[in-house]
Structures are given as structure tokens and as C-alpha cells.
Design a protein around this motif. Structure first.
Motif, PDB file in Angstrom:
ATOM      1  N   ALA A 118       0.827  -1.256  -0.011  1.00  0.00           N
ATOM      2  CA  ALA A 118       0.006  -0.265  -0.041  1.00  0.00           C
ATOM      3  C   ALA A 118       0.695   1.109   0.042  1.00  0.00           C
ATOM      4  N   GLN A 123      -4.050   2.134  -4.376  1.00  0.00           N
ATOM      5  CA  GLN A 123      -5.085   1.523  -4.857  1.00  0.00           C
ATOM      6  C   GLN A 123      -4.416   0.408  -5.895  1.00  0.00           C
ATOM      7  N   ILE A 124      -5.147  -0.626  -5.977  1.00  0.00           N
ATOM      8  CA  ILE A 124      -5.011  -1.545  -6.953  1.00  0.00           C
ATOM      9  C   ILE A 124      -6.041  -1.375  -7.905  1.00  0.00           C
ATOM     10  N   SER A 140      -5.524  -0.898  -1.528  1.00  0.00           N
ATOM     11  CA  SER A 140      -4.377  -1.993  -1.258  1.00  0.00           C
ATOM     12  C   SER A 140      -4.304  -2.547   0.013  1.00  0.00           C
TER      13      SER A 140
END
Length: 278
Positions: A118, A123-124, A140
């Protein structure tokens, strides 16, 4: 008719073996004496915690993690091994880079990296790269839990080692087998699935069994990312009770039980598979 008598060879006394056996017997007696008389082992506490709810929960997590990691490792390893076969082109280079990276960096570092993903990617997202629209996005921190970090770190690392094991097994099959399958009209994947892989299993199974047993023990590294597997559960208990040695014995006994079961299962599978190919 005279028979020639065989010469009698006198055996020399094996003093070295006798001395080694005596030393080993004395050491074994000392170990048994310590196990029986040394109060520091606290066998009563060991027996109390063997079936402790927290320990059993950690044991279940260890077993689940080991199974899932090996599934990931075998699938990834099989793909990489196929890519490293002749004719894969540039994909073979990608497989080499993958194996080089994951075998060249410590698995402990990989676990910590995934757990702290993270900080690098908050953000994924799934979408078009380089600033394009995103179709899906998740934090994340939520996506990469302790279990997920352990699964990715151990699984992807295991894939690099399984790739070499599977590739060696595939190369152990005589090339004539593939040529015969090609003459019969088999496609490349059909040849791999029905001809090469079944014969390669004889060479793949023993080292894969060793990898499973090794992974069972390597799963204890997941305690570094606070995953409540067997070792982490034991550490949590003795951090509260200060009964360090008995709890470490509990963990060791459970690991010994699991490795014994896995070793027995490995022998049975190898024997039955060998009978099928005989």
C-alpha cells in the motif's frame, strides 16, 4: 576330483565403528535422561497446549496456507517450465527473468514487500494503463491482508523453484516420445498433456514432495506479517505466559506430526505412480 578351497579372508576389527556406536549410545542416553529429568521442558504444560484452541486454529491456517501456496507454485511453475522449453521465443526470456528475480531475493523480503504494498500502490486498479480509464479499483490495504501477503510472497517464490523441478522432469523424457506423438498427429499441448507430462511425473514427484514438506516449515515465515499461523499462535501464547520452551516444543511436535504424515503420503504416491508406469 579335487576342489580348490576358497581363501579365508580375516576381517579386521572395526574399532572406528565400535567407538562411533559407543559415542552415539552415550549421547542418546544423555538426551533421554534430559527429556525425563530436566524440569525445564515442562511436559505437563506441553500436553496442556497441544490441543489448545489457538494452537489448533494456527495449525489449520498453516495447513491451508501450505496447500494454497503449493497450488500456486505448481501452476506458475508449470507455465514457466513450458515457456522455457525450446520454441517459446521471447517468452522464454520472460520466464528466465521471473526465475532469476524470485530465486535471487530472500522470501522474507518478498513477504514484507507484499505486506507493505500500500505504501507503493495505495490503490489496486484494473483498467487501461498510462492514465486511461479505470474499470475497477480497491484499496491496497483492504486487498492485501496478512494471509494474502503470505500467499503471494510464498506462492510466487515457490513458482520459481517448481519451474526448475518441472522443467528438469520434462527434459528427462526422451525426445523420441515427442517425435512419435507428432507423427501420430498430436499437437504441441496434446503431446505435453498426454505423452510428456505423465512420463515426467516420475522425476517430478520426489522433489515436489520435498518442496511441500519444506513449504510447511517455511510457512512459519508468515509470522513476520502477523499471520496467525502455527508459529505466530505459539508466539502469541508465550508472550503472555512466558512459557517459551514448552510452547516451542508444542510447535515442533506439530510440525513433526505433519511432516511425518506428508512423508508417508509422498512414499505412497510415488510407489503407486511407479507401479502405473511400470
Amino acid at each position: 576330483m579335487q576342489h580348490r578351497s576358497e581363501p579365508i579372508i580375516a576381517r579386521r576389527p572395526r574399532y572406528g565403528q565400535w567407538a562411533g556406536g559407543a559415542v552415539l549410545a552415550v549421547f542418546a542416553a544423555w538426551v533421554v535422561y534430559q527429556l525425563v529429568t530436566n524440569a525445564g521442558f515442562q511436559w505437563g504444560i506441553v500436553a496442556h497446549y497441544m490441543l489448545n484452541r489457538e494452537v489448533i486454529a494456527g495449525l489449520q491456517t498453516t495447513c491451508l496456507l501450505t496447500v494454497l501456496v503449493m497450488v500456486i507454485g505448481i501452476v506458475v511453475g508449470l507455465v514457466l517450465a513450458v515457456l522455457k522449453l525450446p520454441g517459446a521465443g521471447v517468452l522464454s526470456l520472460a520466464a528466465d527473468l521471473y526465475i532469476w528475480f524470485f530465486r535471487g531475493t530472500p522470501v522474507l523480503v518478498q513477504l514484507v514487500f507484499w505486506y507493505n504494498l500500500a505504501s507503493l500502490f495505495p490503490q489496486i486498479s484494473l483498467g487501461i494503463p498510462f492514465g486511461g480509464p479505470k474499470f475497477f479499483s480497491v484499496s491496497s490495504t483492504l486487498a492485501i491482508s496478512s494471509f494474502t501477503a503470505a500467499l503471494l510472497g510464498l506462492g510466487l517464490n515457490e513458482g520459481a523453484y517448481m519451474a526448475e523441478i518441472i522443467r528438469a522432469g520434462l527434459l528427462s523424457v526422451p525426445p523420441g516420445q515427442s517425435e512419435a506423438a507428432k507423427a501420430l498427429g498430436y499437437r504441441r499441448l496434446q503431446t505435453l498433456r498426454w505423452v510428456v507430462l505423465p512420463q515426467a511425473m516420475r522425476a517430478i514427484l520426489p522433489p515436489t514432495g520435498n518442496q511441500v514438506i519444506g513449504m510447511l516449515k517455511y510457512s512459519s515465515l508468515a509470522s513476520i506479517v502477523a499471520l496467525p499461523e502455527l508459529m505466530e499462535s505459539v508466539e502469541n501464547i508465550y508472550s503472555r505466559t512466558f512459557e517459551t520452551i514448552p510452547l516451542l516444543i508444542v510447535a515442533s511436535l506439530w510440525y513433526l506430526v505433519l511432516t511425518t504424515v506428508l512423508s508417508a503420503g509422498q512414499r505412497v504416491i510415488e510407489r503407486r505412480y511407479g507401479e502405473r508406469l511400470a
